[in-house]
Scaffold this motif. Structure first.
Motif, PDB file in Angstrom:
ATOM      1  N   GLN A 214     114.296  29.223  53.620  1.00 20.20           N
ATOM      2  CA  GLN A 214     113.165  28.921  52.636  1.00 20.20           C
ATOM      3  C   GLN A 214     113.774  28.090  51.382  1.00 20.20           C
ATOM      4  O   GLN A 214     113.269  27.570  50.755  1.00 20.20           O
ATOM      5  CB  GLN A 214     113.062  30.595  51.909  1.00 20.20           C
TER       6      GLN A 214
ATOM      7  N   LEU B  60     116.193  35.032  49.168  1.00 22.78           N
ATOM      8  CA  LEU B  60     115.341  33.796  49.793  1.00 22.78           C
ATOM      9  C   LEU B  60     116.414  33.573  50.943  1.00 22.78           C
ATOM     10  O   LEU B  60     117.771  33.576  50.689  1.00 22.78           O
ATOM     11  CB  LEU B  60     115.396  32.741  48.885  1.00 22.78           C
TER      12      LEU B  60
ATOM     13  N   GLN C 172     106.451  36.295  47.075  1.00 23.57           N
ATOM     14  CA  GLN C 172     107.473  36.849  46.291  1.00 23.57           C
ATOM     15  C   GLN C 172     106.787  37.601  45.043  1.00 23.57           C
ATOM     16  O   GLN C 172     105.496  37.583  45.022  1.00 23.57           O
ATOM     17  CB  GLN C 172     108.224  35.591  45.592  1.00 23.57           C
TER      18      GLN C 172
ATOM     19  N   THR D  39     109.085  33.909  40.261  1.00 23.27           N
ATOM     20  CA  THR D  39     109.962  34.823  40.587  1.00 23.27           C
ATOM     21  C   THR D  39     111.416  34.208  40.309  1.00 23.27           C
ATOM     22  O   THR D  39     111.601  33.078  40.364  1.00 23.27           O
ATOM     23  CB  THR D  39     110.050  34.900  41.965  1.00 23.27           C
TER      24      THR D  39
ATOM     25  N   SER E 288     117.329  36.197  45.223  1.00 22.15           N
ATOM     26  CA  SER E 288     116.336  37.445  45.504  1.00 22.15           C
ATOM     27  C   SER E 288     115.926  37.265  46.663  1.00 22.15           C
ATOM     28  O   SER E 288     114.925  37.090  46.927  1.00 22.15           O
ATOM     29  CB  SER E 288     115.199  36.874  44.347  1.00 22.15           C
TER      30      SER E 288
END
Lengths: 642, 591
Positions: free
Chosen positions: A503, A499, A484, A490, A497
């Protein structure tokens, strides 16, 4: 709702068309519980309001005196100066008092607002999940923000201006009557006209305002939905039709706004005309009295009366708006108290003990439970997990697996039977201490805004950065976190974002691992991840389950196989118990479930060649668990044998 | 100024209403100024000279001007609201249409909340300015000047003396505007923070409870709540101080008039009537000054709001029809990727050098790890994003040369995130084809195995779902989304992990339906199930944005590469089980 599904997520109070006929003012009165702690500030503010209103009435009287004074031939400058000084002094006093009053009131108002929000929020934390199932998040939020604000609008703004208006109106009436009752009565001829105007327009205006709010809410809802669903809109080429629909909503808002605007455009000028009529009457009748030689009427008196008449009409304009505020606040307070009146479904018993750190022995003894007591979803369930065991719950959708987990977490209480943790009935211990021993990983991973680090640390607030990273490494999340842009720092934002589902799940694992619970509860996702991630997750899972009691709603074959015991749940009862092999041998429900769930294609499985696992592992970039690797290799050889 | 000009351009079509309203404002102003003059005439002309016969006329004139002023006032308010609402109606429609054109890349970056505040709060701010303030500013200026001139003509010295507090008033107003704006802004910010905290708490309540984080959450909320309260109190105190001071300044003007004017009257240099008139006029004039200050700060807020609105309107859609783009003819289903590379930011390639030729009717399964570019690849086909390099052809047409509408109408998509609209089930299923017949809708629902559920609802297909209606489970939503895509009857289908939250039995049924549907269609599937992958005509394996393996199930297994590894680790178990079952049954049979 008689059918099987979630509720509609709102009650009568959330209807768009709540009619003002239904407004229940009872709840508005209950807001006094928030006011009482501030009784002396509020009293002081009220005293100040009355004082300001009274002093405000003094101004025109002084001006009237000045006017009369300067017409007399024997007036000295000194007399004029002292009167003007008095006038200015009164104004300074008013300014100071008004500042004090506004400040006290806004301070108090904000304090009340603050304490209402706080009370609601704290109460929300105690409310059971049944509440959150019933009322949608958006509605709950709107009650804590918008409804509380609406109540505050009335309490700190509307009510005082109403008080000030009433004091002013009655003050003016009294002073006018005392100064010159005849002139006053003539002026009051306009009052019935005023009431007629208010009476005929008030209801219409309230309804029109209400309608504009609804139409504007329609626009907001339409926009909100369009923006969040924009990808679908574009994927399905719906732009033209949507634009047309939006335009319709927009048009309806326009109409509602114009209706309200028209009424306002009639009302305010009309009140002005009536006001001026009053002034004209003062001049006319005052003149007549003067022409008749009435010594009680002077130019000064008339000036005072004109001033008062003007002031009389100002508050009247406010009344319509204040009435609207009252209605809004009444509806809002009903909504707020609906939440506050909801009892938490689970509470600590008096004298509940702290559970401390447990061994992890979990027992369900003859547990029966229903969300609706008359419709039990679990009947006489007996489940046991000894310390460090992993048990798997398997069964069709709606069998009651999630209910078992909900009960263990004490999101709900059992109807009969008991749940024991290390021999303690969980109703005898504090909820907090029970849950501190539990770690839960849910199917839908909830992440909070903040950094990745903060999200993992949610599991244990005092964990060091090293511990956070260690947890991430163990579950195999470290690698992608480092990829990231800002590593652990992050921000996890609205769209996560980028993910992926997998994840996010790994982050939830790390969070649970960091919490290091004695008892882990896992609701496995059905199949929401791709093959690679699946692999990662499986590895992480093994780490996670080790060395603690685990209860898993299992969908993955590997989890089920590795479980010490499998409980097959159907229609709220435990149908079968045993290890994978035992259950397959029983040839019962488990076997048929198992076949359905994991059936591949029947043909040529034998064609699968034995592969070099070393290479595969290398390619996958992982250091796969020896256990997994061995098993796979064994399975391979098995199948090759056949 | 540029922003203001552009905002005014929206108002231009309604200039007649604005002009009318302006004339009415001037009329109202004139009539309002007449009131004190009439009062002066009554006091000086009638009372002082005992002209009692004129008294009735004086009073009637007063009422008459008020009535006329009311009529003007009505028209002014009505026209102003009409024009303002019309302008805002146009701006909203423009914004909406523009938002619909903006590409996926825009929505990747944009936050829903922020966009919403622009299209609601900023538009509302603009409306207040365009429907009321704009004209009021002009009117207040005119009124101020007119009152000022009238006062000058009555007594210029008294006027000048009365104006002494005005510079202080203006100076204070300016300071206040400067101080208060950042304060209001920080309140808005803090409110957003509090709302976000609340939202997360409410939606994440299960996790909060599960981790026993009640106290932590309360502390977090408490901090934001307290901060908001303090910001509010500070702002309100500043505004309370300002209000009181402004009122006091106005009153001091009045005191000055009484003092100076009173002496003049006593000297006989001024009539009582004039003083009474001044009394009214100065209050009116100072009101104009204060309102002018208020509206001018409103104007600066509007410019800021306008800037934010135009920022959206000025954002170019990254994917749009080329000039002269023609509709793509009925698609046969050949999809060709030629040296396609793609980067979201133009720099970091997510896909590199993809070459793929898919024949009509072929089913392609895409496998690969997280971040390998699977979703990106399929997003390029309906042009949700445009390729960075290379090109994509459908039936030989570069997809950038055809109209978006014609392209997307012929591609059915089921995305990973299922989004349904607050509308009836019928409308949701027919989302891509609103003109679909009931029979078509039913067929689609049947194929997606959601028909039985829908029939079990009291309102059937007319059941409203979403925010304001019935909630559906994840699996039900997904099936509705599948039905929605199937109804499009598209030649090209794209399915992104589309059955992930459907239970296994249903998934199998859907799978069967898919198999039938996919038979003569081109399909791209990101799948997790062995059966789907196996049935595919071709499997491509993506790794770090490149196609690393390509072929049929058997071909790939024979190669012993990544696919084989995935197959062994994930799918093997599914087969293994078959094997055991068989042997178990066999054993059972032997016994």
């Amino acid at each position: 709702m008689g059918f099987h599904m979630h509720g509609p997520g709102g009650g009568r109070l959330d209807m768009d068309d709540i009619s003002f006929k239904d407004v229940n003012f009872k709840h508005l009165g209950r807001t006094k519980e928030f006011l009482l702690p501030f009784w002396w500030q509020l009293s002081l503010a009220m005293v100040l309001v009355v004082a300001i209103a009274a002093l405000g009435l003094e101004g025109p009287v002084i001006i009237g005196k000045v006017v009369d004074l300067i017409q007399l031939s024997d007036t000295t400058n000194q007399q004029l100066y002292s009167l003007v000084a008095l006038y200015f002094g009164v104004q300074v006093l008013i300014a100071v008092l008004r500042y004090a009053q506004t400040y006290i009131m806004s301070w108090t108002g904000q304090k009340i607002l603050y304490s209402m929000r706080k009370k609601l929020f704290v109460h929300l934390q105690d409310l059971g999940l049944d509440f959150y199932d019933k009322l949608q998040a958006g509605r709950i939020m709107s009650r804590v923000t918008n409804d509380v604000e609406a109540i505050n609008q009335l309490l700190s703004g509307g009510s005082l201006s109403l008080l000030s208006d009433v004091v002013t109106i009655f003050g003016i009436i009294t002073v006018m009557l005392r100064m010159n009752s005849r002139l006053a009565l003539v002026t009051f001829i306009t009052v019935p006209l005023l009431f007629l105007t208010i009476y005929s327009l008030q209801g219409k205006m309230t309804r029109a305002y209400h309608k504009t709010r609804r139409r504007l809410a329609d626009i907001t809802a339409n926009l909100q939905e369009s923006i969040s669903g924009m990808r679908i809109i574009q994927a399905f080429s719906r732009e033209d039709l949507n634009a047309e629909r939006f335009s319709n909503t927009n048009e309806q808002n326009f109409r509602a706004q114009m209706e309200a605007a028209r009424l306002r455009a009639i009302f305010f000028p009309l009140v002005d005309v009536i006001g001026t009529l009053g002034v004209a009457l003062v001049y006319y009748y005052g003149g007549i009295r003067m022409s008749l030689g009435d010594t009680l009427v002077s130019v000064g008196t008339i000036t005072v009366f004109v001033n008062y008449t003007n002031r009389f009409f100002w508050p009247v304009r406010n009344l319509v708006e204040v009435w609207d505020l009252i209605l809004q606040a009444a509806v809002s307070s009903e909504r707020v108290f609906e939440i506050l009146d909801t009892k938490p479904n689970v509470v600590d018993k008096p004298g509940a003990i702290d559970l401390g750190r447990v061994q992890g022995h979990v027992e369900f003894k003859n547990v029966t439970f229903g969300y609706d007591p008359s419709l039990p979803v679990l009947h006489n369930v007996n489940i046991e997990a000894k310390p460090d065991e992993t048990i798997a719950l398997v069964g069709p959708t709606g069998a009651g697996k999630s209910s078992i987990i909900n009960l263990l977490c004490r999101f709900y209480d059992v109807q009969s039977g008991q749940i024991l943790v290390d021999g303690h009935d969980i109703r005898d211990v504090t909820i907090q201490s029970l849950r501190q021993n539990l770690g839960i990983v849910l199917q839908d991973t909830v992440l909070f805004s903040g950094t990745i680090r903060e999200n993992i640390r949610y599991g244990r607030l005092d964990a060091t950065d090293e511990e956070v990273e260690e947890a991430a490494k163990i579950v195999g999340a470290h690698e992608f976190i480092m990829r990231q842009p800002e590593g652990y720092d992050t921000q996890v934002r609205e769209r996560g974002s980028r993910l992926s589902v997998g994840q996010r799940q790994l982050l939830a694992f790390a969070r649970a691992l960091l919490a290091n619970p004695r008892i882990l509860i896992l609701d496995e996702a059905t199949s929401s991840v791709d093959a690679y991630t699946e692999l990662q997750i499986q590895r992480a899972l093994e780490k996670l389950l080790k060395g603690r009691t685990s209860i898993v709603i299992a969908h993955r074959l590997s989890t089920i196989r590795n479980a010490d015991r499998i409980y097959v749940i159907d229609h709220g009862t435990v149908k079968e118990v045993g290890t994978h092999e035992e259950l397959i041998a029983q040839n019962g429900l488990y076997k048929s479930l198992y076949e359905k769930q994991f059936a591949g294609e029947p043909e040529d499985y034998k064609a699968a060649p034995v592969v070099d696992m070393t290479e595969a592992k290398a390619r996958l970039g992982g250091h796969s668990q020896p256990g997994t690797g061995v098993r796979v290799a064994m399975e391979n050889s098995n199948s090759a044998d056949h | 100024m540029k922003t203001l000009k552009r905002l005014l351009a929206f108002a231009l079509p309604y200039w007649k209403a604005y002009a009318g309203a302006l004339i009415m404002v001037l009329g109202v102003t004139g009539l309002q100024l007449m009131q004190p003059m009439l009062a002066r005439w009554i006091v000086d002309g009638i009372y002082a000279n005992h002209q009692w016969s004129l008294l009735l006329w004086g009073s009637l004139a007063m009422t008459g001007t008020a009535a006329a002023s009311a009529v003007f006032g009505y028209l002014q308010r009505y026209w102003m609201s009409w024009a303002g609402q019309k302008v805002i109606y146009d701006i909203r429609n423009r914004l909406y249409q523009h938002l619909q054109q903006l590409s996926f890349s825009f929505y990747d970056k944009a936050q829903t909340g922020q966009l919403m505040s622009r299209v609601t709060a900023d538009v509302e701010q603009t409306r207040m300015f365009l429907s009321n303030q704009m004209i009021q500013i002009v009117a207040a200026g005119v009124r101020f000047l007119a009152t000022f001139c009238l006062m000058l003509s009555l007594d210029w010295r008294l006027t000048l003396v009365a104006m002494i507090p005005v510079p202080v008033l203006v100076w204070r107003a300016e300071i206040y505007a400067m101080v208060i704006r950042p304060m209001f802004w920080s309140i808005q910010q803090q409110l957003a923070v509090l709302t976000a905290t609340l939202q997360e708490n409410v939606t994440g309540q299960r996790v909060v409870k599960a981790f026993a984080r009640k106290d932590f959450e309360i502390k977090k909320f408490e901090r934001d709540n307290l901060d908001l309260m303090e910001k509010n109190v500070n702002t309100l105190r500043a505004s309370a101080f300002n209000d009181s001071l402004m009122t006091l300044l106005t009153e001091s003007s009045l005191a000055i008039i009484l003092l100076w004017g009173g002496r003049e009257v006593m000297r006989g240099a001024l009539t009582v009537g004039t003083l009474v008139a001044f009394n009214t006029l100065i209050v009116q004039m100072l009101q104009q000054v204060r309102m002018l200050g208020m509206w001018i700060s409103g104007a600066t807020r509007t410019i800021a709001a306008g800037d934010r609105i135009f920022e959206i309107l000025d954002t170019k859609a990254e994917v749009s029809d080329k000039p002269g783009a023609k509709p793509i003819p009925k698609i046969q289903g050949r999809v060709t990727f030629e040296n396609v590379s793609f980067a979201y930011d133009g720099e970091h390639m997510v896909l590199e050098d993809i070459n793929l030729d898919v024949k009509p009717g072929e089913t392609i399964a895409i496998l690969g790890g997280t971040g390998s570019g699977k979703s990106t690849l399929i997003n390029l086909i309906p042009r949700f994003y445009d390729v960075t390099k290379g090109r994509i052809l459908i039936d030989g047409h570069d997809i950038r040369d055809v109209t978006l509408d014609s392209l997307r109408r012929q591609i059915g998509v089921v995305t990973q995130e299922t989004f349904l609209f607050s509308a009836s089930l019928r409308d949701n299923i027919a989302y891509g084809k609103p003109e679909a017949s009931d029979a078509e809708i039913r067929r689609a629902a049947e194929a997606a195995h959601i028909d039985e559920f829908i029939d079990s609802l009291p309102d059937g297909y007319n059941t409203i779902i979403g925010e304001r209606g019935v909630g559906l489970s994840g699996g039900q939503k997904q099936r509705v989304a599948i039905a929605r895509a199937l109804l499009m009857d598209a030649r090209i289908l794209i399915l992104d992990e589309s059955t992930s939250s459907v239970d296994v039995e249903t998934e199998m049924k859907i799978q069967e339906a898919f198999n039938k549907l996919l038979a003569d269609r081109t399909a791209f599937i990101i799948a997790q199930r062995l059966s789907t992958v196996r049935n595919a005509d071709r499997i491509i394996v993506l790794d770090k944005g490149r196609i690393v393996e390509e072929g049929t199930h058997e071909e790939l297994l024979a190669r012993g590469g990544i696919y084989t590894a995935i197959y062994n680790l994930q799918f093997k178990g599914q087969e293994e089980n078959e094997l055991r079952n068989e042997s178990a049954t066999a054993e059972g049979g032997e016994k």
